[in-house]
Scaffold this motif. Sequence first.
Motif, PDB file in Angstrom:
ATOM      1  N   GLN A 111      -4.171  -5.533  -4.286  1.00  0.00           N
ATOM      2  CA  GLN A 111      -4.722  -6.651  -3.508  1.00  0.00           C
ATOM      3  C   GLN A 111      -4.468  -7.954  -4.258  1.00  0.00           C
ATOM      4  N   GLY A 128      -3.289   0.822  -3.323  1.00  0.00           N
ATOM      5  CA  GLY A 128      -2.612  -0.432  -3.038  1.00  0.00           C
ATOM      6  C   GLY A 128      -2.994  -1.519  -4.016  1.00  0.00           C
ATOM      7  N   ASP A 130      -7.308  -7.390   3.515  1.00  0.00           N
ATOM      8  CA  ASP A 130      -8.768  -7.297   3.472  1.00  0.00           C
ATOM      9  C   ASP A 130      -9.405  -8.675   3.514  1.00  0.00           C
ATOM     10  N   LEU A 166      -1.542  -3.574   3.142  1.00  0.00           N
ATOM     11  CA  LEU A 166      -2.981  -3.616   3.377  1.00  0.00           C
ATOM     12  C   LEU A 166      -3.428  -5.070   3.421  1.00  0.00           C
ATOM     13  N   ALA A 199       0.852  -1.198   0.000  1.00  0.00           N
ATOM     14  CA  ALA A 199       0.000   0.000   0.000  1.00  0.00           C
ATOM     15  C   ALA A 199       0.881   1.239   0.000  1.00  0.00           C
ATOM     16  N   ASP A 259      -5.002  -1.216   7.185  1.00  0.00           N
ATOM     17  CA  ASP A 259      -3.894  -0.550   6.489  1.00  0.00           C
ATOM     18  C   ASP A 259      -2.819  -0.234   7.505  1.00  0.00           C
ATOM     19  N   TYR A 260      -1.596  -0.461   7.134  1.00  0.00           N
ATOM     20  CA  TYR A 260      -0.493  -0.157   8.054  1.00  0.00           C
ATOM     21  C   TYR A 260       0.613   0.577   7.286  1.00  0.00           C
ATOM     22  N   ARG A 284      -5.144   6.473   0.225  1.00  0.00           N
ATOM     23  CA  ARG A 284      -4.039   5.559  -0.062  1.00  0.00           C
ATOM     24  C   ARG A 284      -4.414   4.689  -1.251  1.00  0.00           C
TER      25      ARG A 284
END
Lengths: 247, 346
Positions: A238, A236, A66, A64, A43, A86-87, A234
């Motif tokens: 996936q 990202g 999910d 990220l 991300a 999210d980090y 942000r």
Amino acid sequence: MKLTPLFLTASLVLFFAPAVMMAQVNPRYWDGTGYLSITGGPASPGRDLSSTTGNGLMANNGLLADIDYNHMIAYGIGVGVNLGLDYFGMNEDIFLERTAPSTYNFTGGYLSGRLGLNLLMNLPVEILRDKFVLNFFGELNGGLRSFTIPDVDLNYDELQNKYTEVTYRSRSNVLGYAGYSAGVQFLFSNCWGINLSYSALMKSQHRIDYSVRAVDVAGVVTEDEDFLSARLDRTGIQIGFLFIIGR
Amino acid sequence: MKKYYPRNPFVRVHKPVAGAILLGFCMLLLLTHCKKEPIRGWEYWLESPAAPEIVKVTPVLKNCEPPYPVSFTQETNNLLGNIRYRWSFGDGTSSNDQNPVHIYQTEGLYTITLIVSNEIGADTLAFTVPGLDQSSVAVNSKFSYSHFNNNNFAPAKVHFSNESSGANQFYWHFGDGGESSNESPEHVFDSPGTYTVNLKGECTSGESDEYVQQIFISPAPQRVFIDSLNLMLPSGYSASGIYVEMYHNTTYVGRTLIVSSGSFPLKFRRPEDFVYGTFFDFVQFTANETFRFVVLRDDGSQYPEFLDEFMLSTVDIKNNHYPNAYYSLQTVPVVHDLFIDLYFSY
């Protein structure tokens, strides 16, 4: 044989031609079914989050993750729920350049948990019926997210700063968010699949509360409530698996 | 009349649901894109420490006629780093002592200059000494006192500060049978009560003056109340059940409520945030007495998880000094109870 672009194109066309010839768009492929997907990936923080200027939050690139459950109603249109995370790490070098403490300690980073709803549109293309399906999808999502800052402890020499200890701690922050993702899913045997998509949280400005405790050289403690204000968008990628349910 | 149902099942069943979701999205977009405070980054809490600041200088003549010994006592704030004192006495001599004594052989109008400096900056003060230009001054006896470590519980050590002028010999009577001829003595009052302290100051000409003041020594408090308890923990412990148990020596006193919070510090206030007890009873203030605070996490298992413990001694409480140095005394005990606020950091 020399590899030319023409040769490569011809090879790809010949390789995929049988599949493409058998391909069948089936808008009702998903009717009444659903899937559980587990994805994760890199991300990138948005401009305010990653900015290292005066008002930036100095976030590094992060991760990220999910978990989604989506139920398709009809004609590829579905709704679902999303649980995400999210980090982003903190750019400690820049922060330390600004604060110049004698000693310091950073714990954690910018962490955001998400709980939201999905509204999605699918375009399934059956390449090999009941064996392999290519599903193009786009998804809007929105809901609530938490947002916390890293724990920061700074210590100063008494000749360097009036405050010899400065401690930053996050307060609880709950914000709204809206986002979208789009990509492709490779479905096998109407059972499971691989997800590859682009995900983004849209620009929205929020207030992130935190507390500061500063101790001066005389041992007097000052506690203050402060906040950051920034657009928390942000983007990202996936990558993950999905498991088809009800088919 | 027959009700109309659209043929399309999606339209028939899910139209209201899809509409609601779409409306929700629109509202969410509206909410999340509202204009709020200006973009704002981190506040860094950087402030240059203040340079030394001379608050006052107290010159005291130590005789009633020339030669005049003069003691200089300076009071300076912001004493950080390497502090240097430079005194110019106005008669061509100087000193680097913190609180010097200088003898002026003859009376005269002398301008004294003090410069206090460190790595941050410097402050200067110039002044004259009243009476130094006269051939004789009156003897004036006076003193102030302070309780050692701010403790006025018996037994209490009291420090006397001699503020007399014109005298160079002193006779102290403390009111409990104790005597001293020191200039600024210390005395221990063993029992609570009110004591009349007498100071007689005398100079070389034989002139003298007396000063009397009463001192109150309190009985030791019996109970130490925990007025509030503030606990700073790493964020990893947020939203988990944290509580603090209190022990007086080995006796369990009570504990706080179990709290789960997303942010720190955790604040426990008396009495509603405490269970069973909020004070240590029968406190003797003996040397081996301990006050223990055990920080625990209730994770649902049979035994709570131990995180940390903080120990206070009676000296800590009497001296108003706690681990990590964050404290405040709310009430000076006159009714035999002590109230304290504690700040712990893990």
